[in-house]
Write a protein that holds these residues in place. Structure first.
Motif, short mmCIF file in Angstrom:
data_model
loop_
_atom_site.label_atom_id
_atom_site.label_comp_id
_atom_site.label_asym_id
_atom_site.label_seq_id
_atom_site.Cartn_x
_atom_site.Cartn_y
_atom_site.Cartn_z
N SER A 216 4.73 -20.28 -56.99
CA SER A 216 5.31 -19.06 -56.09
C SER A 216 6.55 -20.30 -56.70
O SER A 216 6.96 -21.24 -56.24
CB SER A 216 6.09 -18.93 -54.37
OG SER A 216 4.22 -18.40 -54.81
N SER A 217 7.35 -19.93 -57.22
CA SER A 217 8.68 -20.69 -57.79
C SER A 217 10.39 -19.57 -56.49
O SER A 217 9.74 -18.75 -56.83
CB SER A 217 9.04 -20.39 -58.72
OG SER A 217 10.28 -21.22 -59.64
N PHE A 218 10.65 -20.85 -56.10
CA PHE A 218 11.63 -20.60 -55.19
C PHE A 218 13.02 -21.19 -55.57
O PHE A 218 12.92 -21.86 -56.05
CB PHE A 218 11.34 -21.42 -53.57
CG PHE A 218 13.35 -21.00 -52.51
CD1 PHE A 218 12.87 -19.79 -51.43
CD2 PHE A 218 13.53 -21.14 -52.09
CE1 PHE A 218 13.66 -19.41 -51.37
CE2 PHE A 218 15.34 -21.59 -51.56
CZ PHE A 218 15.01 -20.64 -50.74
N PRO A 219 14.15 -20.55 -55.83
CA PRO A 219 14.46 -19.37 -55.23
C PRO A 219 12.79 -17.92 -56.09
O PRO A 219 14.00 -18.34 -57.04
CB PRO A 219 15.08 -18.97 -54.99
CG PRO A 219 16.26 -19.82 -56.60
CD PRO A 219 16.07 -20.81 -56.58
N ASP A 220 13.51 -16.99 -55.11
CA ASP A 220 13.85 -16.61 -53.79
C ASP A 220 12.51 -16.20 -52.85
O ASP A 220 10.86 -16.44 -52.79
CB ASP A 220 14.37 -14.75 -54.35
CG ASP A 220 14.80 -14.50 -52.35
OD1 ASP A 220 16.22 -14.91 -53.13
OD2 ASP A 220 14.19 -13.42 -51.87
N ARG A 221 12.45 -15.80 -51.82
CA ARG A 221 11.69 -15.96 -50.96
C ARG A 221 10.46 -15.08 -50.98
O ARG A 221 9.70 -15.41 -50.82
CB ARG A 221 12.12 -15.91 -49.55
CG ARG A 221 12.53 -16.59 -47.96
CD ARG A 221 11.48 -17.11 -47.41
NE ARG A 221 9.83 -16.15 -47.34
CZ ARG A 221 10.18 -15.24 -45.88
NH1 ARG A 221 11.12 -16.09 -45.22
NH2 ARG A 221 9.06 -14.64 -46.49
N SER A 222 11.03 -14.30 -51.36
CA SER A 222 9.88 -13.02 -52.51
C SER A 222 8.56 -13.51 -52.66
O SER A 222 7.99 -13.10 -52.79
CB SER A 222 11.28 -12.11 -52.76
OG SER A 222 11.41 -12.89 -54.25
N SER A 223 9.55 -14.53 -53.90
CA SER A 223 8.22 -15.37 -54.87
C SER A 223 6.89 -16.28 -53.56
O SER A 223 6.05 -16.16 -53.94
CB SER A 223 8.54 -16.10 -55.38
OG SER A 223 9.60 -17.33 -55.00
#
Length: 398
Positions: free
Chosen positions: A127-134
């Motif tokens: 998971s790559s942040f941003p965003d929280r959705s990821s």
């Protein structure tokens, strides 16, 4: 090996977030690893070659997402209440009103219904942040598949210095963040300093490494020698966060170089336009060109034709651990970088290490800015930096 990467941004979307994921996928593809990237259909004009062994599944129409009635209404209400919109994004797990929140729900729904077919056996989810959705999507996929979960912190979340969170908000977001990321097998950070700051603040024990954003080797082509008859050119490309990034020091530099021109290419933040209007000295207005929504490809060319690249950050000490991705984009242009970063910060150290530039307080107009040789930038190539990602997967696979 099968790897699923979750990130809202992916080319042709412009900017460092999507570019980072592209080169993550490229490194793994070069190692004959099968990669599936889940991203939004966010448009953009940035060209990147197709990758072997990489499948990009684009979910949702970003244009349509921006038209959501609730989303627009929420922004208007928050604007009236003087409530900064990024706080809503931080609390996305409560509201899901942002385009990212809508995208997250659509991705999870399509996975559950079988419309998105992921590999039967998944080894890693990144998971790559941003965003929280990821992070939310990656957590679910990892739990359902039994894959090992890695979180890539390209940017900050509860520790985001640009958000100006109150102590109570920061404490709540920190508690929520720690509870969510505790299931990850490893964390990746965009700087060593931020990684160390995170370790101290959260006291988590999983494996942690740093992978700097690095420069894009696809942008290595140089623009021809500048016409010496052109005015001395200072260039800034990026955003100013309504004045949190203070541009005034570079107006002082204009005063020192008669006839010089300052070109400022801003993203489409309306607050930046208001800030710029309020700070440009009247006698310099004809030497400061402000442009909005300039395509990323054009900013790359503009950077390479400058005499000085202005690297402007929030230099109140909060930039100490945070090296904006812009430094590497600038570094690759081969033009002297002058920054208002704090002394001893990540940016200061990187500029000194690579001989790519200096802090504005150390800049002397008589310096030879045409010397573009003797720079030590190879360690910050995305290819070199991303070798660490492959090594991390191998270490976790054992």
């Amino acid at each position: 090996m099968n790897v699923v990467i979750v990130c809202y941004y992916y080319p042709p979307t412009e900017g460092p977030a999507g570019e980072r994921i592209y080169f993550f996928a490229k490194k793994l593809s070069d190692k004959n690893i099968n990669v599936v990237v889940l991203s939004a259909d966010a448009g953009g004009e940035r060209y990147y070659p197709d990758l072997d062994n990489v499948k990009n599944i684009k979910v949702g129409d970003a244009t349509d997402l921006r038209k959501k009635t609730n989303f627009i209404l929420a922004k208007k209400i928050l604007s009236v209440l003087k409530f900064r919109f990024h706080i809503l994004k931080s609390f996305e797990f409560l509201f899901n009103l942002t385009p990212h929140g809508k995208w997250k729900n659509e991705v999870l729904s399509k996975i559950e219904s079988g419309q998105i077919a992921l590999p039967q056996k998944i080894d890693f989810v990144i998971s790559s942040f941003p965003d929280r959705s990821s992070i939310d999507v990656g957590k679910v996929i990892s739990a359902q598949s039994g894959a090992k979960w890695i979180i890539d912190y390209r940017d900050l979340w509860s520790l985001n210095h640009y958000s100006g969170h109150s102590s109570i908000t920061k404490a709540f977001l920190g508690w929520k963040e720690k509870a969510i990321v505790a299931d990850a097998q490893a964390l990746i950070f965009a700087t060593n300093s931020f990684m160390n700051e995170f370790k101290t603040y959260f006291n988590l024990s999983m494996k942690m490494i740093s992978i700097y954003n690095g420069y894009n080797p696809l942008d290595q082509e140089r623009i021809g020698v500048r016409d010496p008859k052109l005015p001395f050119s200072i260039v800034y490309t990026g955003s100013l966060y309504g004045g949190k990034r203070d541009i005034s020091h570079f107006f002082d530099l204009l005063e020192q170089v008669p006839g010089s021109v300052f070109t400022i290419c801003l993203l489409s933040y309306s607050e930046d336009g208001e800030y710029i209007k309020s700070v440009i000295p009247r006698h310099l207005t004809d030497r400061v060109l402000v442009r909005y929504e300039v395509p990323h490809n054009e900013t790359i060319k503009l950077q390479k034709s400058a005499d000085i690249l202005a690297l402007i950050v929030m230099n109140n000490g909060l930039d100490f651990s945070y090296s904006t991705a812009k430094i590497f984009e600038y570094m690759n242009a081969g033009v002297k970088i002058v920054s208002n970063a704090s002394k001893g910060s990540e940016i200061d150290n990187i500029l000194f290490e690579t001989k790519s530039g200096c802090l504005i307080g150390d800049f002397v107009v008589s310096d030879d800015i045409t010397d573009r040789g003797n720079r030590n930038i190879l360690p910050y190539s995305r290819d070199v930096q991303n070798e660490k990602l492959y090594e991390l997967l191998l270490s976790l696979k054992i």
